[in-house]
Design an enzyme around this catalytic site. Structure first.
Site, mmCIF file in Angstrom:
data_model
loop_
_atom_site.group_PDB
_atom_site.id
_atom_site.type_symbol
_atom_site.label_atom_id
_atom_site.label_comp_id
_atom_site.label_asym_id
_atom_site.label_seq_id
_atom_site.Cartn_x
_atom_site.Cartn_y
_atom_site.Cartn_z
ATOM 1 N N ASP A 1 30.096 56.996 47.936
ATOM 2 C CA ASP A 1 30.303 56.520 49.309
ATOM 3 C C ASP A 1 29.259 55.490 49.753
ATOM 4 O O ASP A 1 29.591 54.537 50.463
ATOM 5 C CB ASP A 1 30.435 57.678 50.307
ATOM 6 C CG ASP A 1 29.279 58.646 50.257
ATOM 7 O OD1 ASP A 1 28.359 58.440 49.445
ATOM 8 O OD2 ASP A 1 29.292 59.609 51.038
ATOM 9 N N ASP B 1 30.548 64.128 42.518
ATOM 10 C CA ASP B 1 30.716 64.978 43.710
ATOM 11 C C ASP B 1 32.162 65.173 44.164
ATOM 12 O O ASP B 1 32.450 66.096 44.919
ATOM 13 C CB ASP B 1 29.924 64.388 44.887
ATOM 14 C CG ASP B 1 28.424 64.452 44.648
ATOM 15 O OD1 ASP B 1 27.998 65.331 43.878
ATOM 16 O OD2 ASP B 1 27.699 63.624 45.212
ATOM 17 N N ARG C 1 19.298 52.809 43.137
ATOM 18 C CA ARG C 1 19.500 52.779 44.587
ATOM 19 C C ARG C 1 18.676 51.583 45.066
ATOM 20 O O ARG C 1 17.587 51.337 44.561
ATOM 21 C CB ARG C 1 19.045 54.082 45.213
ATOM 22 C CG ARG C 1 19.621 55.274 44.427
ATOM 23 C CD ARG C 1 19.871 56.489 45.267
ATOM 24 N NE ARG C 1 20.222 57.615 44.400
ATOM 25 C CZ ARG C 1 21.427 58.183 44.344
ATOM 26 N NH1 ARG C 1 22.412 57.747 45.097
ATOM 27 N NH2 ARG C 1 21.650 59.202 43.547
ATOM 28 N N ARG D 1 25.298 68.049 47.972
ATOM 29 C CA ARG D 1 24.513 68.061 49.224
ATOM 30 C C ARG D 1 25.416 68.167 50.433
ATOM 31 O O ARG D 1 25.115 68.846 51.398
ATOM 32 C CB ARG D 1 23.670 66.782 49.335
ATOM 33 C CG ARG D 1 22.341 66.842 48.623
ATOM 34 C CD ARG D 1 21.447 65.697 49.065
ATOM 35 N NE ARG D 1 22.108 64.409 48.854
ATOM 36 C CZ ARG D 1 21.986 63.686 47.748
ATOM 37 N NH1 ARG D 1 21.232 64.126 46.758
ATOM 38 N NH2 ARG D 1 22.602 62.521 47.622
ATOM 39 N N GLY E 1 24.342 57.593 41.976
ATOM 40 C CA GLY E 1 24.099 58.519 40.857
ATOM 41 C C GLY E 1 25.039 58.220 39.696
ATOM 42 O O GLY E 1 26.206 57.915 39.903
ATOM 43 N N THR F 1 31.522 59.196 40.803
ATOM 44 C CA THR F 1 30.551 60.175 41.286
ATOM 45 C C THR F 1 31.000 61.568 40.845
ATOM 46 O O THR F 1 32.198 61.838 40.807
ATOM 47 C CB THR F 1 30.403 60.127 42.829
ATOM 48 O OG1 THR F 1 29.697 61.303 43.267
ATOM 49 C CG2 THR F 1 31.740 60.098 43.551
HETATM 50 P P1 ATP Z 1 26.347 59.118 44.853
HETATM 51 O O1 ATP Z 1 27.597 59.702 45.464
HETATM 52 O O2 ATP Z 1 26.220 59.425 43.421
HETATM 53 O O3 ATP Z 1 25.101 59.399 45.649
HETATM 54 P P2 ATP Z 1 26.449 56.595 46.149
HETATM 55 O O4 ATP Z 1 27.225 55.359 45.864
HETATM 56 O O5 ATP Z 1 26.830 57.334 47.408
HETATM 57 O O6 ATP Z 1 26.542 57.518 44.888
HETATM 58 P P3 ATP Z 1 23.958 55.772 47.357
HETATM 59 O O7 ATP Z 1 22.573 55.805 46.836
HETATM 60 O O8 ATP Z 1 24.247 56.480 48.627
HETATM 61 O O9 ATP Z 1 24.891 56.249 46.173
HETATM 62 O O10 ATP Z 1 24.360 54.244 47.575
HETATM 63 C C1 ATP Z 1 24.180 53.293 46.545
HETATM 64 C C2 ATP Z 1 23.606 52.010 47.098
HETATM 65 O O11 ATP Z 1 24.538 51.416 48.016
HETATM 66 C C3 ATP Z 1 22.332 52.145 47.907
HETATM 67 O O12 ATP Z 1 21.178 52.286 47.114
HETATM 68 C C4 ATP Z 1 22.336 50.838 48.681
HETATM 69 O O13 ATP Z 1 21.841 49.787 47.883
HETATM 70 C C5 ATP Z 1 23.829 50.589 48.936
HETATM 71 N N1 ATP Z 1 24.153 50.973 50.322
HETATM 72 C C6 ATP Z 1 24.389 52.209 50.817
HETATM 73 N N2 ATP Z 1 24.609 52.182 52.149
HETATM 74 C C7 ATP Z 1 24.508 50.886 52.514
HETATM 75 C C8 ATP Z 1 24.607 50.171 53.754
HETATM 76 N N3 ATP Z 1 24.877 50.792 54.907
HETATM 77 N N4 ATP Z 1 24.459 48.835 53.746
HETATM 78 C C9 ATP Z 1 24.196 48.183 52.584
HETATM 79 N N5 ATP Z 1 24.064 48.786 51.403
HETATM 80 C C10 ATP Z 1 24.215 50.112 51.343
#
Ligand code: ATP
Length: 326
Positions: free
Chosen positions: A106, A131, A75, A175, A14, A129
């Site tokens: 994360d 969050d 994503r 969330r 995000g 983020t």
């Molecule tokens: P936010 O906190 O705003 O949701 P975020 O970094 O947690 O941000 P996510 O959509 O959970 O956002 O993760 C971003 C991207 O990281 C995912 O779309 C995916 O491409 C990659 N990713 C997440 N988990 C994995 C994993 N286990 N292995 C490989 N890539 C991953």
């Protein structure tokens, strides 16, 4: 010092206010260390699909106050597969990129860790983020702005709540974590804060409303994090309506308004400082970590540790807010 020459930066997950300030800091610090900096568009999707191009000083002019991210974010399911990551590695090699700066949450750091383990490729993370749910930094980039956005919205709702004797149930993002609800709830004088970290006892909330009504004070603000175990603002409204059918109750779901907007001064300073430290860290051979700020000290926290530790939340703020709202 190592023989780092080319780095690339991307934003993922995000968007959050201050991501542009962090990109600017990475590019400018890169210049300071005589590095070539590349920008990757649309997060991991851009590494897989080769959306990689040089980021020059002119590309980051005037972006410090901008919300969102000039590199766009996405994503990416493909990066979660070994084939996708293989493609990503090939593209990084093609552009002779030596190290990555990943700005995200994360999920982004989980992906970075998997990639590093598979290809021994240096990645350093910046907590981007709203969050605030990363361990190893007091604040994530964007959190302060999001809290201020919520507070200014609730201030407006309070005017109507008071004037019309209404109860507003305000749902905010979170969330899995209640940081936004907790801080903005305290700052806006909420009567009750419902967050995922604590079990919600709805009877307490109903008793509180009952007490207020007996004191002839029928306006109230209830702050609910979207991931609260009771089920969000609509569920809370349902039960409040059942118990107090004569009370005028409204739900306001603030939604994506919380993610946008110009970053606060706090977020700009945080993003600039952490962006600088990330590049300096890479130059000094540090990787596999998120750069955070704890008690105003820079900390390098292994990705593993930064992910999914919510124990930094200060639950005392919840009880203080509720005492002050009596
Ligand atoms: P936010 O906190 O705003 O949701 P975020 O970094 O947690 O941000 P996510 O959509 O959970 O956002 O993760 C971003 C991207 O990281 C995912 O779309 C995916 O491409 C990659 N990713 C997440 N988990 C994995 C994993 N286990 N292995 C490989 N890539 C991953």
């Amino acid at each position: 010092m190592n023989d780092l020459k080319r780095i690339a930066v991307f934003t993922s997950g995000g968007d959050s206010p201050g991501m542009n300030a962090a990109i600017r800091a990475v590019v400018k610090t890169g210049l300071y260390y005589n590095l070539e900096t590349f920008g990757i568009y649309r997060g991991y999707q851009g590494i897989v699909n080769d959306l990689i191009s040089p980021l020059k000083k002119k590309d980051v002019l005037n972006i410090l106050p901008l919300g969102g991210t000039i590199l766009k974010s996405a994503r990416c399911k493909e990066f979660m597969t070994p084939e996708g990551r293989e493609k990503a590695y090939g593209n990084l090699k093609k552009h002779k990129i030596d190290a990555l700066v990943a700005i995200g949450g994360d999920g982004t750091f989980t992906g970075a860790k998997v990639f590093m383990n598979e290809f021994d490729f240096p990645v350093i993370g910046l907590p981007g983020t709203i969050d605030n749910d990363l361990f190893g930094t007091d604040y994530t980039i964007g959190y302060d702005t999001a809290v201020n956005t919520v507070v200014s919205a609730v201030d407006k709702l309070r005017d109507t709540a008071y004037s019309h004797d209404m109860v507003f149930i305000v749902e905010v993002m979170g969330r899995d974590a209640g940081f936004i609800a907790l801080r903005s709830g305290m700052a806006s004088g909420a009567g009750k804060i419902l967050i995922p970290e604590t079990k919600t006892h709805i009877d307490e909330l109903l008793e509180r409303l009952q007490r207020r009504m007996s004191e002839e004070e029928t306006s109230a603000i209830i702050m609910v994090a979207e991931g609260d175990d009771f089920g969000g603002a609509m569920e809370v409204k349902k039960i409040v309506n059942e118990r107090f059918p004569n009370l005028s109750t409204r739900v306001t779901i603030l939604g994506h308004i919380q993610r946008g907007g110009s970053p606060s001064a706090f977020d700009r300073v945080l993003a600039s400082g952490l962006g600088y430290q990330a590049v300096k860290g890479l130059v000094e051979g540090i990787s596999g970590v998120m750069v955070g700020s704890v008690n105003r000290q820079i900390e390098f926290v292994p990705f593993d540790k930064s992910i999914k530790h919510h124990d930094k939340i200060n639950l005392e703020l919840k009880s203080i807010t509720e005492i002050l709202a009596l």
